[in-house]
Design a protein around this motif. Structure first.
Motif, PDB file in Angstrom:
ATOM      1  N   SER A 309       0.815  -1.400  -0.031  1.00 31.77           N
ATOM      2  CA  SER A 309       0.004  -0.074   0.117  1.00 31.77           C
ATOM      3  C   SER A 309       0.799   1.137  -0.051  1.00 31.77           C
ATOM      4  CB  SER A 309      -0.934  -0.120   1.244  1.00 31.77           C
ATOM      5  OG  SER A 309      -1.837   1.233   1.165  1.00 31.77           O
ATOM      6  N   LEU A 310       1.978   1.230   0.729  1.00 32.82           N
ATOM      7  CA  LEU A 310       2.681   2.459   0.912  1.00 32.82           C
ATOM      8  C   LEU A 310       3.593   2.669  -0.334  1.00 32.82           C
ATOM      9  CD1 LEU A 310       4.073   2.083   4.646  1.00 32.82           C
ATOM     10  CD2 LEU A 310       2.319   3.577   3.828  1.00 32.82           C
ATOM     11  N   THR A 314      -0.632   4.867  -0.887  1.00 29.33           N
ATOM     12  CA  THR A 314      -1.747   4.842  -0.429  1.00 29.33           C
ATOM     13  C   THR A 314      -1.710   4.912   1.156  1.00 29.33           C
ATOM     14  OG1 THR A 314      -2.951   3.761  -2.048  1.00 29.33           O
ATOM     15  CG2 THR A 314      -4.045   3.619  -0.010  1.00 29.33           C
ATOM     16  N   PRO A 315      -1.947   5.792   1.847  1.00 32.53           N
ATOM     17  CA  PRO A 315      -1.918   5.990   3.337  1.00 32.53           C
ATOM     18  C   PRO A 315      -2.708   4.666   4.063  1.00 32.53           C
ATOM     19  CG  PRO A 315      -2.468   7.999   2.626  1.00 32.53           C
ATOM     20  CD  PRO A 315      -2.698   7.054   1.278  1.00 32.53           C
ATOM     21  N   VAL A 316      -2.069   4.128   5.328  1.00 29.72           N
ATOM     22  CA  VAL A 316      -2.686   3.107   5.855  1.00 29.72           C
ATOM     23  C   VAL A 316      -3.094   3.626   7.164  1.00 29.72           C
ATOM     24  CG1 VAL A 316      -2.030   0.990   6.970  1.00 29.72           C
ATOM     25  CG2 VAL A 316      -0.752   1.394   4.725  1.00 29.72           C
ATOM     26  N   ILE A 317      -4.331   3.135   7.580  1.00 34.16           N
ATOM     27  CA  ILE A 317      -4.969   3.205   8.803  1.00 34.16           C
ATOM     28  C   ILE A 317      -4.723   1.739   9.440  1.00 34.16           C
ATOM     29  CG2 ILE A 317      -6.980   3.806  10.095  1.00 34.16           C
ATOM     30  CD1 ILE A 317      -8.058   5.403   7.581  1.00 34.16           C
ATOM     31  N   GLY A 318      -3.793   1.699  10.447  1.00 38.44           N
ATOM     32  CA  GLY A 318      -3.796   0.342  10.743  1.00 38.44           C
ATOM     33  C   GLY A 318      -3.622   0.364  12.485  1.00 38.44           C
ATOM     34  N   SER A 319      -3.625  -0.667  13.132  1.00 37.89           N
ATOM     35  CA  SER A 319      -3.523  -0.858  14.462  1.00 37.89           C
ATOM     36  C   SER A 319      -2.129  -0.763  15.227  1.00 37.89           C
ATOM     37  CB  SER A 319      -4.192  -2.247  15.032  1.00 37.89           C
ATOM     38  OG  SER A 319      -3.411  -3.474  14.297  1.00 37.89           O
ATOM     39  N   VAL A 332       2.048  11.217   8.472  1.00 36.49           N
ATOM     40  CA  VAL A 332       2.876  11.106   7.400  1.00 36.49           C
ATOM     41  C   VAL A 332       2.630  10.150   6.420  1.00 36.49           C
ATOM     42  CG1 VAL A 332       5.363  10.698   6.541  1.00 36.49           C
ATOM     43  CG2 VAL A 332       4.626  12.012   8.995  1.00 36.49           C
ATOM     44  N   ASN A 333       2.300   8.784   6.559  1.00 35.30           N
ATOM     45  CA  ASN A 333       2.117   7.792   5.645  1.00 35.30           C
ATOM     46  C   ASN A 333       0.733   6.826   6.160  1.00 35.30           C
ATOM     47  OD1 ASN A 333       3.291   6.169   7.789  1.00 35.30           O
ATOM     48  ND2 ASN A 333       4.654   5.301   6.492  1.00 35.30           N
ATOM     49  N   GLY A 334       0.310   7.498   7.339  1.00 41.07           N
ATOM     50  CA  GLY A 334      -1.002   6.721   8.029  1.00 41.07           C
ATOM     51  C   GLY A 334      -1.426   7.235   9.160  1.00 41.07           C
ATOM     52  N   ALA A 367       9.251   2.746  -1.365  1.00 36.72           N
ATOM     53  CA  ALA A 367      10.192   2.057  -2.331  1.00 36.72           C
ATOM     54  C   ALA A 367      11.752   1.802  -1.961  1.00 36.72           C
ATOM     55  CB  ALA A 367      10.119   2.755  -3.537  1.00 36.72           C
ATOM     56  N   ALA A 368      12.377   2.991  -1.330  1.00 39.57           N
ATOM     57  CA  ALA A 368      13.741   2.606  -1.085  1.00 39.57           C
ATOM     58  C   ALA A 368      13.981   1.669  -0.040  1.00 39.57           C
ATOM     59  CB  ALA A 368      14.058   4.091  -0.388  1.00 39.57           C
TER      60      ALA A 368
END
Length: 396
Positions: A309-310, A314-319, A332-334, A367-368
């Motif tokens: 996803s990253l 696409t930002p991630v909404i995670g636990s 920043v990314n989710g 990606a890096a």
């Protein structure tokens, strides 16, 4: 170096998504070394049909499994008993030992086994007397779930003692691995990788058109097994309780909650789309089409879908579990929410809509770190360490 990868999980035409990250890893390593994959083929003789894996649902036309160039795939038969790792471990030991013996006088330089048991256990036993180093990757349930079982813990201790190196896919594995005797010097933390040729930013409107998804509305995406431990039910409940009325939830996967989710689809037509199992390349289209990927798991190893996803931006909404929290920088990314907090998860879905996400920056950073070129180089370095350790031991 000649590398032999031992695994019980690998893509087939019947299960094209199973263990695909191992196939991708082997393909990436093939640019560094000569790679063979030993993936035994389950023998159906004497195995009750209820124990065999069911064929994946909704197979797409492009889901047929192709063997990557540069990989030699070995598929001897073995007696596959899903619930009896001890039986499989003995079978794998026998098969691996025979395979290694047949390669002399030009033996493999390293054996890379995936999961502590049964493959890791089989590998450290099969190389006895052969002076071939073993690298074992600890993936997920073999650490956070199975080490709680006395029998598996006993087996894992032997793997920790005899393996040359152990690759942990997540930093938080260090603690449990240390408890079974894996020294700090032996453990290397290397995350799973992502195929950047597939998981890359795509034009959102085009992706939605391709997938027949609505344009101009927020889309939340869940991909994975439809089960409680993955937080799938929490995602659905949070969405209907808190997401904007015009938003759409797309659920891709199969599992025990399928029928329950079907009722929600009927109850709220158009708001929730149940798409079933998806081919790996198709997942990239869904991630590109979505505004957010949501994964509210209660336990994970190093979830590949989060990394993918990253890499798609696409930002991630995670636990906030140890497997996901280190991957996400909130805002920043989710966004991160404590597992099981359905109301907080729903509020995060709303908050995410108001954040100005720098999707290009998300892609660059992911990606890096997670592209297979980088990950394969790190694994190749572990092989070199293991081989050097083996040579040093032989000289003393």
């Amino acid at each position: 170096m000649r590398v032999l990868v031992l695994t019980e999980s690998y893509p087939t035409s019947e299960h094209p998504g199973r263990g695909i990250f191992i196939q991708e890893q082997a393909a990436a390593l093939a640019s560094h070394h000569e790679v063979s994959v030993l993936f035994p083929q389950p023998s159906l003789l004497g195995v009750p049909s209820k124990w065999l894996e069911r064929q994946a649902k909704s197979l797409d036309a492009d889901a047929v499994c192709a063997i990557p160039t540069g990989i030699h795939l070995l598929r001897p038969e073995y007696f596959y008993v899903p619930r009896h790792r001890g039986v499989r471990g003995r079978q794998l030991t026998y098969i691996l030992r025979n395979t290694l013996r047949q390669t002399f006088p030009r033996p493999f330089d390293v054996v890379h086994a995936h999961w502590l048991a049964p493959a890791g256990f089989a590998a450290v036993r099969a190389v006895t007397g052969m002076d071939i180093p073993v690298v074992v990757t600890a993936h997920a349930g073999d650490v956070y779930r199975d080490l709680k079982q006395p029998r598996h813990r006993h087996v894992a201790r032997e793997v920790a003692k005899r393996a040359s190196r152990i690759i942990a896919v997540a930093e938080y594995f260090r603690g449990p691995l240390a408890e079974i005797g894996a020294t700090e010097a032996k453990v290397r933390v290397i995350p799973n990788g992502v195929d950047l040729a597939v998981f890359t930013p795509l034009e959102r409107d085009r992706a939605r058109t391709e997938l027949q998804l609505p344009q101009g509305v927020p889309i939340y995406l869940y991909i994975g097994n439809l089960e409680l431990a993955k937080g799938a039910a929490d995602v659905v409940e949070a969405f209907f309780a808190h997401a904007p009325a015009e938003a759409v939830l797309v659920v891709a996967g199969t599992g025990p909650l399928w029928k329950q989710f079907e009722q929600r689809v009927k109850q709220f037509p158009g708001r929730m789309l149940l798409r079933g199992w998806q081919a790996h390349k198709r997942v990239a289209w869904y991630l590109a089409a979505a505004d957010f990927f949501v994964l509210a798991s209660y336990a994970e190893g190093n979830p590949v879908t989060v990394l993918e996803s990253l890499c798609c931006g696409t930002p991630v909404i995670g636990s906030t579990i140890p497997a996901i929290a280190p991957l996400i920088m909130s805002g920043v990314n989710g966004l991160l929410v404590e597992a099981g907090r359905v109301e907080a998860l729903g509020k995060a879905m709303n908050i995410a809509l108001s954040v100005q996400w720098d999707r290009a920056a998300i892609v660059r950073a992911a990606a890096a770190r997670y592209g297979w070129v980088n990950v394969a180089e790190r694994i190749a370095a572990v092989y070199a360490e293991a081989a050097e350790r083996s040579r040093s031991s032989a000289c003393t």
